[in-house]
Structure formats: C-alpha cells, structure tokens
Design a protein around this motif. Sequence first.
Motif, PDB file in Angstrom:
ATOM      1  N   VAL A   8       1.076  -0.939  -0.023  1.00 21.87           N
ATOM      2  CA  VAL A   8       0.017  -0.035   0.020  1.00 21.87           C
ATOM      3  C   VAL A   8       0.736   1.325  -0.120  1.00 21.87           C
ATOM      4  CG1 VAL A   8      -1.710   1.446   1.137  1.00 21.87           C
ATOM      5  CG2 VAL A   8      -1.835  -1.292   1.313  1.00 21.87           C
ATOM      6  N   LEU A   9       0.431   2.075  -0.956  1.00 21.78           N
ATOM      7  CA  LEU A   9       1.443   3.329  -1.166  1.00 21.78           C
ATOM      8  C   LEU A   9       0.445   4.218  -0.436  1.00 21.78           C
ATOM      9  CD1 LEU A   9       2.882   3.061  -4.992  1.00 21.78           C
ATOM     10  CD2 LEU A   9       3.963   2.269  -2.390  1.00 21.78           C
ATOM     11  N   MET A  10       0.745   4.761   0.997  1.00 17.46           N
ATOM     12  CA  MET A  10      -0.088   5.470   1.730  1.00 17.46           C
ATOM     13  C   MET A  10       0.663   6.844   2.022  1.00 17.46           C
ATOM     14  SD  MET A  10      -3.136   5.270   3.319  1.00 17.46           S
ATOM     15  CE  MET A  10      -3.425   3.259   3.760  1.00 17.46           C
ATOM     16  N   ALA A  11      -0.528   7.703   1.703  1.00 17.80           N
ATOM     17  CA  ALA A  11      -0.187   9.091   1.988  1.00 17.80           C
ATOM     18  C   ALA A  11      -0.301   9.432   3.162  1.00 17.80           C
ATOM     19  CB  ALA A  11      -1.253  10.264   0.932  1.00 17.80           C
ATOM     20  N   ILE A  12       0.617  10.210   3.903  1.00 20.80           N
ATOM     21  CA  ILE A  12       0.624  10.648   5.204  1.00 20.80           C
ATOM     22  C   ILE A  12      -0.480  11.460   5.613  1.00 20.80           C
ATOM     23  CG2 ILE A  12       1.970  11.860   7.110  1.00 20.80           C
ATOM     24  CD1 ILE A  12       4.378  11.375   5.372  1.00 20.80           C
ATOM     25  N   PRO A  13      -1.502  10.853   6.482  1.00 15.50           N
ATOM     26  CA  PRO A  13      -2.562  11.488   6.791  1.00 15.50           C
ATOM     27  C   PRO A  13      -2.458  12.730   7.582  1.00 15.50           C
ATOM     28  CG  PRO A  13      -2.853   9.479   7.965  1.00 15.50           C
ATOM     29  CD  PRO A  13      -1.413   9.490   7.221  1.00 15.50           C
ATOM     30  N   GLY A  14      -3.648  13.617   7.430  1.00 19.14           N
ATOM     31  CA  GLY A  14      -3.693  14.854   8.606  1.00 19.14           C
ATOM     32  C   GLY A  14      -4.663  14.449   9.428  1.00 19.14           C
ATOM     33  N   PRO A  15      -4.862  15.337  10.314  1.00 21.67           N
ATOM     34  CA  PRO A  15      -6.100  15.309  11.362  1.00 21.67           C
ATOM     35  C   PRO A  15      -7.289  14.719  10.691  1.00 21.67           C
ATOM     36  CG  PRO A  15      -4.729  17.487  11.579  1.00 21.67           C
ATOM     37  CD  PRO A  15      -4.587  16.912  10.153  1.00 21.67           C
ATOM     38  N   PRO A  16      -7.997  13.883  11.323  1.00 15.63           N
ATOM     39  CA  PRO A  16      -7.816  13.606  12.859  1.00 15.63           C
ATOM     40  C   PRO A  16      -7.223  12.311  12.952  1.00 15.63           C
ATOM     41  CG  PRO A  16     -10.126  12.645  11.790  1.00 15.63           C
ATOM     42  CD  PRO A  16      -9.451  13.623  10.756  1.00 15.63           C
ATOM     43  N   VAL A  17      -6.728  11.781  11.712  1.00 12.91           N
ATOM     44  CA  VAL A  17      -5.926  10.538  11.816  1.00 12.91           C
ATOM     45  C   VAL A  17      -4.677  10.634  12.527  1.00 12.91           C
ATOM     46  CG1 VAL A  17      -4.986   8.635  10.387  1.00 12.91           C
ATOM     47  CG2 VAL A  17      -7.057   9.479   9.704  1.00 12.91           C
ATOM     48  N   MET A  18      -3.603  11.637  12.114  1.00 13.33           N
ATOM     49  CA  MET A  18      -2.529  11.922  12.588  1.00 13.33           C
ATOM     50  C   MET A  18      -2.567  13.615  12.713  1.00 13.33           C
ATOM     51  SD  MET A  18       0.994  10.670  10.435  1.00 13.33           S
ATOM     52  CE  MET A  18       0.622   8.914  10.542  1.00 13.33           C
ATOM     53  N   ASP A  19      -2.031  14.060  13.840  1.00 11.95           N
ATOM     54  CA  ASP A  19      -1.812  15.477  13.916  1.00 11.95           C
ATOM     55  C   ASP A  19      -0.740  15.831  13.528  1.00 11.95           C
ATOM     56  OD1 ASP A  19       0.602  15.063  15.724  1.00 11.95           O
ATOM     57  OD2 ASP A  19      -0.809  14.439  17.598  1.00 11.95           O
ATOM     58  N   ASP A  20      -0.613  17.252  13.220  1.00 12.11           N
ATOM     59  CA  ASP A  20       0.570  17.745  12.250  1.00 12.11           C
ATOM     60  C   ASP A  20       1.956  17.485  12.723  1.00 12.11           C
ATOM     61  OD1 ASP A  20      -1.341  18.946  10.580  1.00 12.11           O
ATOM     62  OD2 ASP A  20      -1.236  20.882  11.775  1.00 12.11           O
ATOM     63  N   GLU A  21       1.997  17.274  14.150  1.00 11.35           N
ATOM     64  CA  GLU A  21       3.402  17.165  14.668  1.00 11.35           C
ATOM     65  C   GLU A  21       3.870  15.552  14.560  1.00 11.35           C
ATOM     66  OE1 GLU A  21       7.043  17.344  16.264  1.00 11.35           O
ATOM     67  OE2 GLU A  21       5.686  19.003  15.869  1.00 11.35           O
TER      68      GLU A  21
END
Length: 142
Positions: A57-70
């Motif tokens: 799976v070539l997964m884009a880095i997710p933003g919120p709410p999955v992953m916070d910016d930091e």
Amino acid sequence: MIAIANTQLWVHDQEEALRFYRDKVGMEVRSDVTMPEMGDFRWLTVGPPGQQDVSIVLMAIPGPPVMDDETAKQVSELMGKGFAGTVFLTTDDCRKAFAEMKARGVEFVEDEPEERPYGIDVGFRDPSGNHLRLAQLNADFG
C-alpha cells in the motif's frame, strides 16, 4: 491460517510513488481507488508481477484527525532518513535486476550488488526516502 495480504509504506506523493514503483521498479498496480465519502482517501497498491497475493500500500501521510500535524512531520522526517520501514525484494538474479532497474532510473545507495553471507544484495530508496533491499538469496535463506 493467517496470511499477509498487504504491507504499507508511507509516501509523500502517491503519484510520484506510483510512477517509481510501476515504471522504475517494475511492479504492477493492484488497486487504485479514491473514496469521496472518506474525504477523497486513495487506496493505492502495487505488487510484483506473478505474486498476486501480496501488495504494498502506497499510503499518503494523513492529516487530522488520523494524525496530528506534529506526528505527520515526525513520520515524514523518519521517511527522509530511511527509517520508516524497509521492504525486502528478492530475485533470481540480483545483478541483472540491478542493471535493469538502474537503466530505468532507480538510484541505488550502493555502487553494485555485493556478496553477503546470505546471498547477493543491494540497497535503494524510493522518492519518499523509504529503504528497499534487492536480494538474491542463498538456498539456506530462500
């Protein structure tokens, strides 16, 4: 029985990753689906021809709410250093595969495949910084 179906690599740009894995490494697209109902989430997988039961799976880095910016920033930094995961690829002829992939524009981190106790191998990185190894394994390790 439990079997591996997919493994995942974080990527900065799914289109760039797709071109790299398809056009330079020689993998085929297994699925490329965008789901508008999930905020245009894209499920993009590739895999080696002839090995239909495993995909990356070539997964884009997710933003919120999955992953916070930091956290997204930390994942991105680890990728750039080659520490967000490693994929091991095997081949019957490492030197031949190395030459073919190099001719297609893959940039290797070593000048040539090297003899190792387990076989012959060489490393390369994808455009997102993920580390990959290409190996021709001895019978004891295959």
